[in-house]
Design a protein around this motif. Structure first.
Motif, PDB file in Angstrom:
ATOM      1  N   VAL A   1      89.413  93.895  51.137  1.00 54.74           N
ATOM      2  CA  VAL A   1      90.436  93.080  50.460  1.00 54.74           C
ATOM      3  C   VAL A   1      90.968  91.976  51.376  1.00 54.74           C
ATOM      4  CG1 VAL A   1      92.753  93.181  49.418  1.00 54.74           C
ATOM      5  CG2 VAL A   1      91.046  94.906  48.841  1.00 54.74           C
ATOM      6  N   GLN A   2      90.836  92.146  52.694  1.00 52.60           N
ATOM      7  CA  GLN A   2      91.275  91.102  53.630  1.00 52.60           C
ATOM      8  C   GLN A   2      90.645  89.750  53.346  1.00 52.60           C
ATOM      9  OE1 GLN A   2      91.750  92.649  57.994  1.00 52.60           O
ATOM     10  NE2 GLN A   2      89.966  93.666  57.148  1.00 52.60           N
ATOM     11  N   LEU A   3      89.424  89.767  52.805  1.00 53.31           N
ATOM     12  CA  LEU A   3      88.688  88.517  52.581  1.00 53.31           C
ATOM     13  C   LEU A   3      89.297  87.669  51.469  1.00 53.31           C
ATOM     14  CD1 LEU A   3      85.083  89.979  52.824  1.00 53.31           C
ATOM     15  CD2 LEU A   3      86.137  88.397  54.445  1.00 53.31           C
ATOM     16  N   ILE A   4      90.053  88.267  50.566  1.00 57.78           N
ATOM     17  CA  ILE A   4      90.580  87.521  49.422  1.00 57.78           C
ATOM     18  C   ILE A   4      91.610  86.471  49.843  1.00 57.78           C
ATOM     19  CG2 ILE A   4      91.827  87.708  47.236  1.00 57.78           C
ATOM     20  CD1 ILE A   4      90.542  90.471  46.872  1.00 57.78           C
ATOM     21  N   PRO A   5      92.707  86.828  50.532  1.00 60.43           N
ATOM     22  CA  PRO A   5      93.657  85.776  50.918  1.00 60.43           C
ATOM     23  C   PRO A   5      93.061  84.776  51.890  1.00 60.43           C
ATOM     24  CG  PRO A   5      94.223  87.862  51.968  1.00 60.43           C
ATOM     25  CD  PRO A   5      93.168  88.158  50.949  1.00 60.43           C
ATOM     26  N   ALA A   6      92.170  85.234  52.783  1.00 61.13           N
ATOM     27  CA  ALA A   6      91.544  84.309  53.727  1.00 61.13           C
ATOM     28  C   ALA A   6      90.683  83.282  52.996  1.00 61.13           C
ATOM     29  CB  ALA A   6      90.708  85.082  54.731  1.00 61.13           C
ATOM     30  N   GLY A   7      89.919  83.733  51.994  1.00 61.71           N
ATOM     31  CA  GLY A   7      89.088  82.807  51.222  1.00 61.71           C
ATOM     32  C   GLY A   7      89.912  81.837  50.421  1.00 61.71           C
ATOM     33  N   LEU A   8      90.995  82.308  49.802  1.00 64.97           N
ATOM     34  CA  LEU A   8      91.869  81.411  49.028  1.00 64.97           C
ATOM     35  C   LEU A   8      92.500  80.353  49.924  1.00 64.97           C
ATOM     36  CD1 LEU A   8      93.646  84.005  46.700  1.00 64.97           C
ATOM     37  CD2 LEU A   8      91.942  82.297  46.034  1.00 64.97           C
TER      38      LEU A   8
ATOM     39  N   GLY B   1      88.468  80.443  58.911  1.00 70.47           N
ATOM     40  CA  GLY B   1      87.041  80.744  58.969  1.00 70.47           C
ATOM     41  C   GLY B   1      86.726  81.831  59.987  1.00 70.47           C
ATOM     42  N   VAL B   2      87.385  81.779  61.150  1.00 66.77           N
ATOM     43  CA  VAL B   2      87.190  82.823  62.163  1.00 66.77           C
ATOM     44  C   VAL B   2      87.648  84.177  61.629  1.00 66.77           C
ATOM     45  CG1 VAL B   2      87.936  83.628  64.445  1.00 66.77           C
ATOM     46  CG2 VAL B   2      87.377  81.211  64.098  1.00 66.77           C
ATOM     47  N   PHE B   3      88.770  84.180  60.904  1.00 64.35           N
ATOM     48  CA  PHE B   3      89.251  85.430  60.319  1.00 64.35           C
ATOM     49  C   PHE B   3      88.243  85.996  59.326  1.00 64.35           C
ATOM     50  CE2 PHE B   3      91.341  88.015  57.168  1.00 64.35           C
ATOM     51  CZ  PHE B   3      92.209  88.798  57.912  1.00 64.35           C
ATOM     52  N   ILE B   4      87.692  85.133  58.473  1.00 65.97           N
ATOM     53  CA  ILE B   4      86.696  85.589  57.492  1.00 65.97           C
ATOM     54  C   ILE B   4      85.496  86.216  58.193  1.00 65.97           C
ATOM     55  CG2 ILE B   4      85.028  84.767  55.775  1.00 65.97           C
ATOM     56  CD1 ILE B   4      87.174  82.712  54.907  1.00 65.97           C
ATOM     57  N   LEU B   5      85.070  85.601  59.305  1.00 66.11           N
ATOM     58  CA  LEU B   5      83.951  86.154  60.071  1.00 66.11           C
ATOM     59  C   LEU B   5      84.294  87.545  60.602  1.00 66.11           C
ATOM     60  CD1 LEU B   5      81.161  85.826  61.396  1.00 66.11           C
ATOM     61  CD2 LEU B   5      82.307  84.681  63.314  1.00 66.11           C
ATOM     62  N   GLY B   6      85.498  87.680  61.163  1.00 65.65           N
ATOM     63  CA  GLY B   6      85.897  88.980  61.698  1.00 65.65           C
ATOM     64  C   GLY B   6      86.037  90.038  60.622  1.00 65.65           C
TER      65      GLY B   6
ATOM     66  N   TYR C   1      85.978  97.328  66.015  1.00 64.59           N
ATOM     67  CA  TYR C   1      86.624  96.780  67.208  1.00 64.59           C
ATOM     68  C   TYR C   1      86.391  95.269  67.316  1.00 64.59           C
ATOM     69  CZ  TYR C   1      87.366 101.519  69.079  1.00 64.59           C
ATOM     70  OH  TYR C   1      87.776 102.813  69.277  1.00 64.59           O
ATOM     71  N   GLY C   2      85.118  94.855  67.245  1.00 66.07           N
ATOM     72  CA  GLY C   2      84.794  93.435  67.377  1.00 66.07           C
ATOM     73  C   GLY C   2      85.377  92.600  66.261  1.00 66.07           C
ATOM     74  N   GLY C   3      85.306  93.113  65.028  1.00 66.94           N
ATOM     75  CA  GLY C   3      85.844  92.372  63.897  1.00 66.94           C
ATOM     76  C   GLY C   3      87.342  92.188  63.987  1.00 66.94           C
ATOM     77  N   ARG C   4      88.042  93.197  64.483  1.00 66.21           N
ATOM     78  CA  ARG C   4      89.491  93.072  64.601  1.00 66.21           C
ATOM     79  C   ARG C   4      89.891  92.082  65.683  1.00 66.21           C
ATOM     80  NH1 ARG C   4      92.876  95.697  61.746  1.00 66.21           N
ATOM     81  NH2 ARG C   4      94.536  95.806  63.305  1.00 66.21           N
ATOM     82  N   VAL C   5      89.126  91.969  66.733  1.00 68.95           N
ATOM     83  CA  VAL C   5      89.407  90.948  67.745  1.00 68.95           C
ATOM     84  C   VAL C   5      89.256  89.554  67.132  1.00 68.95           C
ATOM     85  CG1 VAL C   5      88.618  89.902  69.888  1.00 68.95           C
ATOM     86  CG2 VAL C   5      88.792  92.391  69.710  1.00 68.95           C
ATOM     87  N   LEU C   6      88.152  89.312  66.404  1.00 63.91           N
ATOM     88  CA  LEU C   6      87.941  88.004  65.783  1.00 63.91           C
ATOM     89  C   LEU C   6      89.007  87.709  64.723  1.00 63.91           C
ATOM     90  CD1 LEU C   6      84.060  87.777  65.304  1.00 63.91           C
ATOM     91  CD2 LEU C   6      85.494  86.420  66.849  1.00 63.91           C
ATOM     92  N   ALA C   7      89.307  88.700  63.895  1.00 62.02           N
ATOM     93  CA  ALA C   7      90.345  88.509  62.888  1.00 62.02           C
ATOM     94  C   ALA C   7      91.683  88.216  63.551  1.00 62.02           C
ATOM     95  CB  ALA C   7      90.454  89.739  61.996  1.00 62.02           C
TER      96      ALA C   7
END
Length: 542
Positions: free
Chosen positions: A199-206, A105-110, A127-133
């Motif tokens: 595209v990062q959101l696809i594996p994280a969501g699955l 979930g944290v990765f999806i947010l980032g 920058y901020g998104g990559r830290v969270l991811a």
């Protein structure tokens, strides 16, 4: 003994190797798809002209542009470093499965935050998104190998934990080819560079959705006093009843391991820290786990992953599309070789042999590539076509990939997932994963500067370190294949040359298994054979 013959610690019913254990491992391993995709796509996406135009790259000098590139890439590793330690607390109190849900979930947010970046807003959201991811994948990279190793039958533990590495390579293949696809089929606009980020959101969501359909680790449940649920989950995963002989043996081993840890160290949150401080044998295993990831990054793999266009330019390839195409082929080779490693090598050839063979072959290949660049100086003599010497250097680079991938790419994760005692396993994996991200951060942060300052010397540097890793493995790393998790203390407590410890422990386990069966059969419990011919004991597991 064929290539697919399993080395079992005790007679194992065939149903234990069922689809359920593979499904649980596959869902958890999706975090590696997220990691692999990032390592593959980020360097190529930052090299796209559309990205550079949107953020006005022309205003920066070469050194400033290199610094920004390194910052964007390395903030992900910095977040992952801290996420690895956050996972210790989450994994201890909330469990492996729920912890993986939180970090996905944290990765999806980032990842979602990065999609808000554009030329007007600047790079802040990236920058901020990559830290969270990074925090998300750091935590997941801690918990996934632990979760898989705790539910895996010993004979296929390497294969199942290896699914983590397979996910990494599949993500890498998609990342490499996504960049090539958008660069050749789309105009140079905002959509061209934002699609690889999306595209990062696809594996994280699955992964997030799939975690609702798998079971929590029985071993973790045992440590939290949830015995009934632990036995229920273990029976579901093994497809066996509680009175089956295999189940009796496994539960007895878990109980014995927990009882020993409870009486010596304890199972609380702070006890692993005390054990680390007071027990030199445990501290030694922490040292080995962290060192494995130093040697993994010393191979140069992450320099190639994150800055592949730079690497291929140094060999003599010109043009963004050509570099991306060559990088895509690199990803395909890694994925194919990982499949061979997964199904044929890790649980048959063993961990030690793979590491030493891979280091020796890989170092020879890097010495050749560095030697070619030193002699031919392709960057000083640009050409529209690559020379025959350059082709040979490319061949040796791909050969290096074949040596490295089934050895140092995934094997350190397998060893770290299995060698720690139950009460320090999450903390041990936290330190190991954090060390991976720390060394990964250093490589990501300084690779551009290394190529600028050292040139072909970078290849000689990594090749020399690969040779040094052979000495480390030969003297310090024992073979762990086929050893039950509860018996790892035996393996690492043997005051013997590490190359012989595995054989001795396996012989002891065979004697223990035979003694256990004799005791059960002689206790009047009335062993019978079920419809499958397996002996079953009519006794309640306590």
């Amino acid at each position: 003994m064929g290539l697919l013959t399993l080395k079992e610690d005790r007679p194992t019913p065939p149903c234990v190797y069922n689809y359920r254990v593979y499904c649980c491992a596959t869902v958890a391993a999706f975090c590696a798809v997220m990691i692999g995709y990032d390592s593959a796509f980020i360097g190529g996406t930052l090299a796209l002209n559309s990205f550079k135009k949107e953020f006005d790259w022309s205003q920066y000098s070469t050194s400033e542009a290199n610094l920004i590139n390194e910052n964007i890439v390395s903030l992900y590793q910095a977040g992952a470093f801290f996420g690895s330690f956050f996972a210790y607390a989450v994994g201890h109190y909330l469990g492996r499965r729920r912890g993986l849900q939180i970090f996905s979930g944290v990765f999806i947010l980032g990842a979602g935050l990065m999609l808000g970046a554009n030329g007007d807003r600047g790079l802040g959201l990236i920058y901020g998104g990559r830290v969270l991811a990074g925090i998300g994948v750091g935590g997941a990279s801690n918990l996934t190998p632990i979760y898989i190793s705790e539910l895996a039958p010993p004979a296929i533990r390497g294969r199942l934990v290896g699914l983590y590495e397979m996910g990494w390579q599949l993500g890498g293949v998609v990342g490499f080819w996504i960049n090539y696809g958008v660069s050749t089929t789309m105009p140079e606009n905002h959509s061209q560079w934002i699609i690889p980020f999306a595209v990062q959101l696809i594996p994280a969501g699955l992964m997030f959705i799939g975690l609702f359909f798998i079971k929590e680790s029985p071993r973790w449940l045992m440590t939290r006093g949830k015995r009934d649920l632990a036995l229920k989950n273990l029976c579901w995963i093994r497809k066996l009843d509680t009175d089956d002989m295999y189940m009796l043996e496994e539960v007895a081993a878990i109980d014995a391991g927990l009882e020993y840890q409870q009486s010596t160290v304890g199972l609380g949150f702070w006890q692993p820290f005390k054990s680390l401080w007071n027990d030199r044998k445990v501290m030694y295993r922490f040292f080995l786990g962290c060192s494995l990831f130093f040697w993994q990054n010393a191979s140069g793999i992450n320099a190639i992953n994150y800055y592949s266009p730079t690497v291929f330019r140094s060999i003599g390839l010109t043009g963004t599309n050509t570099s991306l195409l060559t990088t895509g082929i690199f990803g395909v080779i890694k994925a194919v070789v990982t499949l061979i490693w997964l199904f044929f090598l890790i649980d048959n050839l063993g961990r030690r042999n793979l590491l030493m063979i891979g280091a020796l072959g890989g170092s020879i290949c890097l010495f050749y590539v560095g030697g070619y660049i030193a002699v031919a100086k392709p960057e000083e003599n640009p050409s529209s076509t690559i020379s025959s010497g350059g082709i040979s250097a490319m061949a040796f680079f791909y050969l290096w990939t074949i040596f490295y991938t089934p050895s140092w790419n995934g094997t350190p994760w397998v060893i770290n997932s299995e060698m720690f005692p139950q009460n320090v396993r999450t903390l041990g994996q936290a330190f190991a994963a954090a060390s991976n991200w720390f060394f990964n951060f250093l490589v990501a942060r300084f690779t551009q500067q290394m190529f600028t300052g050292m040139g072909y010397g970078v290849y000689f540097f990594f090749a020399s370190l690969m040779l040094c890793s052979i000495v480390f493995v030969w003297f310090l790393i024992p073979e762990t294949k086929g050893i039950p998790l509860e018996s790892m203390d035996r393996l690492f407590s043997k005051d013997l040359p590490q190359r012989r410890a595995h054989k001795i422990v396996m012989a002891e386990l065979a004697e223990d298994e035979e003694s256990f069966r004799r005791n059960v059969e002689g206790s009047g419990l009335g062993l019978e054979k079920d419809e499958f011919g397996e002996k079953k004991a009519h006794v309640e597991v306590v």
